[in-house]
Write a protein that holds these residues in place. Structure first.
Motif, PDB file in Angstrom:
ATOM      1  N   LEU A  58       0.558  -1.274  -0.067  1.00 53.91           N
ATOM      2  CA  LEU A  58       0.091   0.021  -0.013  1.00 53.91           C
ATOM      3  C   LEU A  58       0.939   1.214  -0.058  1.00 53.91           C
ATOM      4  O   LEU A  58       0.379   2.448  -0.626  1.00 53.91           O
ATOM      5  CB  LEU A  58      -0.898  -0.153   1.090  1.00 53.91           C
ATOM      6  N   ALA A  59       2.043   1.131   0.723  1.00 54.19           N
ATOM      7  CA  ALA A  59       3.133   2.423   0.646  1.00 54.19           C
ATOM      8  C   ALA A  59       3.530   2.657  -0.704  1.00 54.19           C
ATOM      9  O   ALA A  59       3.486   3.768  -1.174  1.00 54.19           O
ATOM     10  CB  ALA A  59       3.891   2.309   1.756  1.00 54.19           C
ATOM     11  N   LEU A  60       3.869   1.659  -1.278  1.00 50.52           N
ATOM     12  CA  LEU A  60       4.247   1.821  -2.861  1.00 50.52           C
ATOM     13  C   LEU A  60       3.341   2.216  -3.773  1.00 50.52           C
ATOM     14  O   LEU A  60       3.310   3.272  -4.559  1.00 50.52           O
ATOM     15  CB  LEU A  60       5.119   0.549  -3.185  1.00 50.52           C
ATOM     16  N   ASN A  61       2.172   1.615  -3.560  1.00 51.02           N
ATOM     17  CA  ASN A  61       0.720   1.903  -4.558  1.00 51.02           C
ATOM     18  C   ASN A  61       0.645   3.374  -4.261  1.00 51.02           C
ATOM     19  O   ASN A  61       0.237   4.220  -5.077  1.00 51.02           O
ATOM     20  CB  ASN A  61      -0.317   1.197  -4.187  1.00 51.02           C
ATOM     21  N   ASN A  62       0.503   3.906  -3.053  1.00 51.07           N
ATOM     22  CA  ASN A  62       0.192   5.362  -2.711  1.00 51.07           C
ATOM     23  C   ASN A  62       1.255   6.110  -3.499  1.00 51.07           C
ATOM     24  O   ASN A  62       1.025   7.297  -3.780  1.00 51.07           O
ATOM     25  CB  ASN A  62       0.276   5.490  -0.955  1.00 51.07           C
ATOM     26  N   ARG A  97      -7.243   7.259   3.415  1.00 49.93           N
ATOM     27  CA  ARG A  97      -8.039   6.101   3.118  1.00 49.93           C
ATOM     28  C   ARG A  97      -6.998   5.084   3.405  1.00 49.93           C
ATOM     29  O   ARG A  97      -7.097   3.913   4.083  1.00 49.93           O
ATOM     30  CB  ARG A  97      -8.662   5.757   1.759  1.00 49.93           C
ATOM     31  N   VAL A  98      -5.643   4.882   2.762  1.00 49.49           N
ATOM     32  CA  VAL A  98      -4.745   3.937   2.791  1.00 49.49           C
ATOM     33  C   VAL A  98      -4.286   3.640   4.333  1.00 49.49           C
ATOM     34  O   VAL A  98      -4.001   2.734   4.668  1.00 49.49           O
ATOM     35  CB  VAL A  98      -3.469   4.503   1.898  1.00 49.49           C
ATOM     36  N   MET A  99      -3.882   5.114   4.900  1.00 46.46           N
ATOM     37  CA  MET A  99      -3.595   4.796   6.226  1.00 46.46           C
ATOM     38  C   MET A  99      -4.484   4.033   7.082  1.00 46.46           C
ATOM     39  O   MET A  99      -4.170   3.140   7.972  1.00 46.46           O
ATOM     40  CB  MET A  99      -3.170   6.190   6.867  1.00 46.46           C
TER      41      MET A  99
END
Length: 170
Positions: A117-121, A159-161
């Motif tokens: 998710l961090a990379l996608n963000n 939302r990611v967080m």
């Protein structure tokens, strides 16, 4: 908590270890992906495991122990390029722009490396900001377009967080 880094090794030394990402009933996940010839990015995430000295540099023995706990496998004769500790910090910058300086990716949002998710963000930040910068520089969009970057990406980052926080808690 976890360990992220790059190691120099061959596919042969990774025999028995899954390439890609995997969850383990031992209480965590493992990711191993090639980033170059005989170079692999490794990330471990373990729940309920605390390092003896969180401020101390990560050692290969620690990485090997984490891999053994998670996968039951061995890393072989890998040599570290770099290793760092990760923890479940979820931090977002107060502002994504100051004048002509923009924050994107890890500079704007620190997200525990879980499920990509961090990379996608970071990739979404780059795509959103990149085309806008290009359009303004090329002269076919007004400068005010750059102000929409934070307005559009801020809610997405929240939302990611929230998703990462929920996954860690589960």
């Amino acid at each position: 908590r976890g360990i992220t880094g790059e190691v120099e090794t061959s596919f042969a030394d990774l025999t028995g270890l899954p390439i890609g990402g995997a969850y383990f009933v031992a209480g965590g996940q493992w990711m191993c992906l090639p980033t170059g010839p005989d170079v692999f990015r490794i990330t471990t995430s373990e729940f309920g495991i605390e390092p003896d000295e969180p401020a101390a540099p990560v050692t290969m023995d620690e990485l090997r122990s984490a891999i053994a706990r998670l996968t039951g496998g061995s890393l072989g004769a890998a040599k570290p390029r770099w290793l760092e500790r990760t923890d479940c910090r979820l931090v977002r910058a107060d502002s994504h722009r100051r004048g002509n300086v923009f924050l994107a990716g890890d500079a704007a949002t620190l997200i525990f490396p879980l499920n990509g998710l961090a990379l996608n963000n970071a990739l979404h930040d780059a795509a959103n900001l990149g085309w806008k910068l290009g359009a303004v520089i090329a002269g076919w969009a007004p400068v005010g377009l750059l102000d929409t970057y934070a307005a559009e990406r801020g809610p997405a980052k929240a939302r990611v967080m929230h998703a990462v926080d929920a996954q860690v808690r589960l």
